[in-house]
Design an enzyme around this catalytic site. Structure first.
Site, short mmCIF file in Angstrom:
data_model
loop_
_atom_site.label_atom_id
_atom_site.label_comp_id
_atom_site.label_asym_id
_atom_site.label_seq_id
_atom_site.Cartn_x
_atom_site.Cartn_y
_atom_site.Cartn_z
CE1 TYR A 161 -2.98 -3.09 0.27
CE2 TYR A 161 -3.33 -2.65 2.59
CZ TYR A 161 -3.56 -3.42 1.46
OH TYR A 161 -4.39 -4.51 1.54
CB SER A 200 -13.49 -4.71 -0.40
OG SER A 200 -12.16 -4.53 -0.83
P1 NAP Z 1 -13.88 -0.71 1.79
O1 NAP Z 1 -13.37 -0.66 3.17
O2 NAP Z 1 -15.02 -1.61 1.48
O3 NAP Z 1 -14.30 0.73 1.27
C1 NAP Z 1 -13.52 1.87 1.48
C2 NAP Z 1 -14.29 3.07 0.93
O4 NAP Z 1 -15.55 3.15 1.62
C3 NAP Z 1 -13.61 4.40 1.14
O5 NAP Z 1 -13.86 5.18 -0.01
C4 NAP Z 1 -14.32 5.02 2.35
O6 NAP Z 1 -14.39 6.42 2.28
C5 NAP Z 1 -15.70 4.43 2.20
N1 NAP Z 1 -16.36 4.26 3.49
C6 NAP Z 1 -15.86 3.67 4.61
N2 NAP Z 1 -16.74 3.73 5.61
C7 NAP Z 1 -17.84 4.38 5.13
C8 NAP Z 1 -19.06 4.77 5.69
N3 NAP Z 1 -19.37 4.51 6.96
N4 NAP Z 1 -19.96 5.43 4.89
C9 NAP Z 1 -19.67 5.70 3.59
N5 NAP Z 1 -18.52 5.36 3.02
C10 NAP Z 1 -17.59 4.71 3.77
O7 NAP Z 1 -12.73 -1.10 0.73
P2 NAP Z 1 -11.17 -1.43 0.81
O8 NAP Z 1 -10.38 -0.26 1.26
O9 NAP Z 1 -10.85 -2.05 -0.52
O10 NAP Z 1 -11.06 -2.62 1.87
C11 NAP Z 1 -10.78 -2.41 3.24
C12 NAP Z 1 -9.37 -2.81 3.61
O11 NAP Z 1 -9.15 -4.19 3.34
C13 NAP Z 1 -8.28 -2.12 2.78
O12 NAP Z 1 -8.11 -0.78 3.14
C14 NAP Z 1 -7.12 -3.03 3.06
O13 NAP Z 1 -6.58 -2.76 4.34
C15 NAP Z 1 -7.79 -4.39 3.00
N6 NAP Z 1 -7.73 -5.02 1.65
C16 NAP Z 1 -7.00 -6.16 1.51
C17 NAP Z 1 -6.90 -6.77 0.27
C18 NAP Z 1 -6.08 -8.03 0.12
O14 NAP Z 1 -5.78 -8.44 -1.01
N7 NAP Z 1 -5.70 -8.67 1.21
C19 NAP Z 1 -7.54 -6.24 -0.86
C20 NAP Z 1 -8.32 -5.09 -0.69
C21 NAP Z 1 -8.42 -4.50 0.57
P3 NAP Z 1 -13.36 7.45 3.03
O15 NAP Z 1 -12.00 6.83 2.99
O16 NAP Z 1 -13.50 8.69 2.24
O17 NAP Z 1 -13.85 7.65 4.45
#
Ligand code: NAP
Length: 280
Positions: free
Chosen positions: A57, A195
């Site tokens: 990241y 996600s």
């Molecule tokens: P996510 O957490 O599903 O979505 C993040 C998005 O949702 C951001 O744009 C955030 O906005 C928004 N959001 C969060 N809370 C919210 C709420 N209460 N209301 C409205 N919008 C909201 O997606 P992700 O970042 O892909 O997944 C989460 C974490 O999983 C990652 O950050 C990473 O640490 C991990 N991950 C791991 C892998 C892997 O291959 N192991 C792959 C993908 C992700 P703001 O930021 O503007 O607040």
């Protein structure tokens, strides 16, 4: 003061919060660093003490952000980071871990994951992870983006020490309910759902909004409550906006009813057959 964040148990016996903090796309732009650090600190203040990051990241930038956010409170944090498959050789894993430790400003990572499967034989990566554990540089290890057959191969490669599998799981990606989740549950292995808000998409979904309205909640909160409805699932939403962090914490208090779950099943049908594990 609200109740502490509910926990689940890793195979080794450690209790970890079922709601943590994601960090993908943090550390990519220095102008956003202060907001990102503040978001993580707020999440920690609210009891979301599991922080998920990776060397990938922001090319190490997210780990620097995490390091800044956890400075002075390291012992209160359960720190998760990941090694890239291209670094996952015997020596490469150790080197990558040491670099992550430097960026994170700590002497240990609580849970170190192989980010996804690559060309290095699993037994070699497992040997490196076991060596890092013996040296105290990591306390536990696990995998990410492993399908059921990968988990079988891992077991054959001496991977009995695995503590979690971090995979894509949200209302729009339910494939793991068919086989991977039952397999993990049978082994007492928690799954970390990445996600969980569909990268933000579920926060704007009218089908989820309808249920959210009944709870006086937001669609993102319902999406999170839904992911965390199963006891062995840990959600790691990423949020930078402070109101999102607060809302995510409050999602733990939403109890979805049988009628809510039925309506969500109709809108987002559960899998009826094996689906290849999706990853993003
Ligand atoms: P996510 O957490 O599903 O979505 C993040 C998005 O949702 C951001 O744009 C955030 O906005 C928004 N959001 C969060 N809370 C919210 C709420 N209460 N209301 C409205 N919008 C909201 O997606 P992700 O970042 O892909 O997944 C989460 C974490 O999983 C990652 O950050 C990473 O640490 C991990 N991950 C791991 C892998 C892997 O291959 N192991 C792959 C993908 C992700 P703001 O930021 O503007 O607040």
């Amino acid at each position: 003061m609200s109740d502490p964040v509910r926990t689940t148990r890793l195979p080794s016996g450690v209790q970890v919060p079922v709601l943590g903090l994601g960090t993908w796309h943090m550390g990519e732009d220095r102008r956003r660093t202060a907001d990102e650090v503040a978001a993580l600190k707020l999440g920690l203040d609210l009891g979301m003490t599991l922080v998920d990051t990776a060397e990938m990241y922001g090319n190490g930038g997210a780990e620097l952000v995490v390091g800044e956010a956890i400075a002075g409170r390291r012992d209160a944090v359960f720190l998760v980071s990941k090694v890239l498959p291209s670094n996952a050789s015997r020596a490469g894993t150790v080197r990558a871990c040491e670099q992550s430790l430097r960026r994170l400003g700590t002497d240990r990572i609580d849970l170190y994951l192989l980010h996804w499967r690559g060309g290095v034989p699993l037994a070699e990566t497992v040997a490196a992870l076991d060596a890092l554990t013996a040296a105290g540089k990591i306390l536990h290890w696990g995998v990410s983006n492993f399908d059921t057959d990968d988990m079988e191969e891992l077991a054959d490669a001496g991977g009995s020490g695995v503590e979690t599998n971090q995979v894509l799981y949200n209302l729009s990606a339910r494939g793991i309910e068919y086989d991977l989740l039952p397999q993990a549950e049978a082994r007492g292995l928690p799954v970390m759902a990445y996600s969980p808000v569909g990268q933000g998409d579920l926060a704007a979904d009218p089908r989820v909004a309808e249920i959210a309205a009944r709870h006086g909640a937001t669609p993102a909160q319902v999406a999170l409550a839904w992911v965390m409805r199963r006891p062995g699932v840990i959600a790691i939403p990423k949020a930078v906006r402070p109101e999102h962090i607060r809302q995510n914490r409050a999602a733990l208090d939403i109890a979805l009813t049988a009628a809510d779950l039925k309506q969500l099943d109709a809108a987002f049908p559960p899998p009826r057959r094996k689906q290849r594990l999706e990853m993003i």
